[in-house]
Design a protein around this motif. Structure first.
Motif, mmCIF file in Angstrom:
data_model
loop_
_atom_site.group_PDB
_atom_site.id
_atom_site.type_symbol
_atom_site.label_atom_id
_atom_site.label_comp_id
_atom_site.label_asym_id
_atom_site.label_seq_id
_atom_site.Cartn_x
_atom_site.Cartn_y
_atom_site.Cartn_z
ATOM 1 N N CYS A 38 -0.251 -0.207 2.459
ATOM 2 C CA CYS A 38 0.066 0.259 3.710
ATOM 3 C C CYS A 38 -0.760 0.107 5.078
ATOM 4 N N GLU A 39 -1.994 -0.129 4.243
ATOM 5 C CA GLU A 39 -2.872 -1.148 5.266
ATOM 6 C C GLU A 39 -2.128 -2.712 5.967
ATOM 7 N N GLU A 40 -1.933 -3.101 4.702
ATOM 8 C CA GLU A 40 -1.318 -4.540 5.028
ATOM 9 C C GLU A 40 -0.058 -5.114 5.657
ATOM 10 N N LEU A 41 0.548 -3.430 5.690
ATOM 11 C CA LEU A 41 1.576 -3.731 6.113
ATOM 12 C C LEU A 41 1.667 -3.419 7.782
ATOM 13 N N ASP A 42 0.312 -2.682 7.945
ATOM 14 C CA ASP A 42 0.397 -2.047 9.020
ATOM 15 C C ASP A 42 0.891 -0.671 9.789
ATOM 16 N N THR A 43 0.460 0.739 8.381
ATOM 17 C CA THR A 43 0.992 1.741 8.840
ATOM 18 C C THR A 43 -0.015 2.063 7.931
ATOM 19 N N SER A 44 0.473 3.939 7.656
ATOM 20 C CA SER A 44 -0.613 4.613 7.302
ATOM 21 C C SER A 44 0.521 5.730 5.785
ATOM 22 N N ARG A 47 2.287 7.853 6.671
ATOM 23 C CA ARG A 47 3.763 8.303 7.508
ATOM 24 C C ARG A 47 4.290 7.653 6.338
ATOM 25 N N GLU A 48 3.983 7.023 5.452
ATOM 26 C CA GLU A 48 5.549 6.244 4.750
ATOM 27 C C GLU A 48 5.579 7.085 3.433
ATOM 28 N N ARG A 50 5.633 10.677 4.457
ATOM 29 C CA ARG A 50 6.686 11.294 4.769
ATOM 30 C C ARG A 50 8.055 10.933 5.433
ATOM 31 N N ARG A 51 8.025 9.643 5.834
ATOM 32 C CA ARG A 51 9.161 9.028 5.630
ATOM 33 C C ARG A 51 9.816 9.218 4.389
#
Length: 64
Positions: A38-44, A47-48, A50-51
Motif C-alpha cells: 500500500c505504501e509503495e502504491l501511495d495509499t493506505s 483506504r484499500e 474500505r474500498r
C-alpha cells in the motif's frame, strides 16, 4: 435558498465520518506485506480495505 448554517453543515458532515471499527486477525507477515505494498502504491491499508468492502457490498447487493 439554503437555510442551514455553517455549524449545521459541519454537523451533517460529521455524520458521514467513519464511526466503527472492524478488527480482523491475519498473519503478521501478510499484514506487513500488505501495508508495504500500500505504501509503495501511495495509499493506505485502511483506504484499500474500505474500498474492498464498498466494492464487495456493491457487487453482492446488485443481484439481491
Amino acid at each position: 435558498m439554503e437555510t442551514g448554517t455553517v455549524a449545521d453543515k459541519k454537523k451533517s458532515k460529521k455524520k458521514d465520518l467513519k464511526d466503527s471499527q472492524l478488527i480482523i486477525r491475519i498473519a503478521g507477515a501478510d499484514r506487513d506485506r500488505f501495508v508495504a505494498l500500500c505504501e509503495e502504491l501511495d495509499t493506505s491499508a485502511a483506504r484499500e480495505i474500505r474500498r474492498f468492502i464498498r466494492d464487495f457490498l456493491a457487487s453482492h447487493e446488485d443481484g439481491s
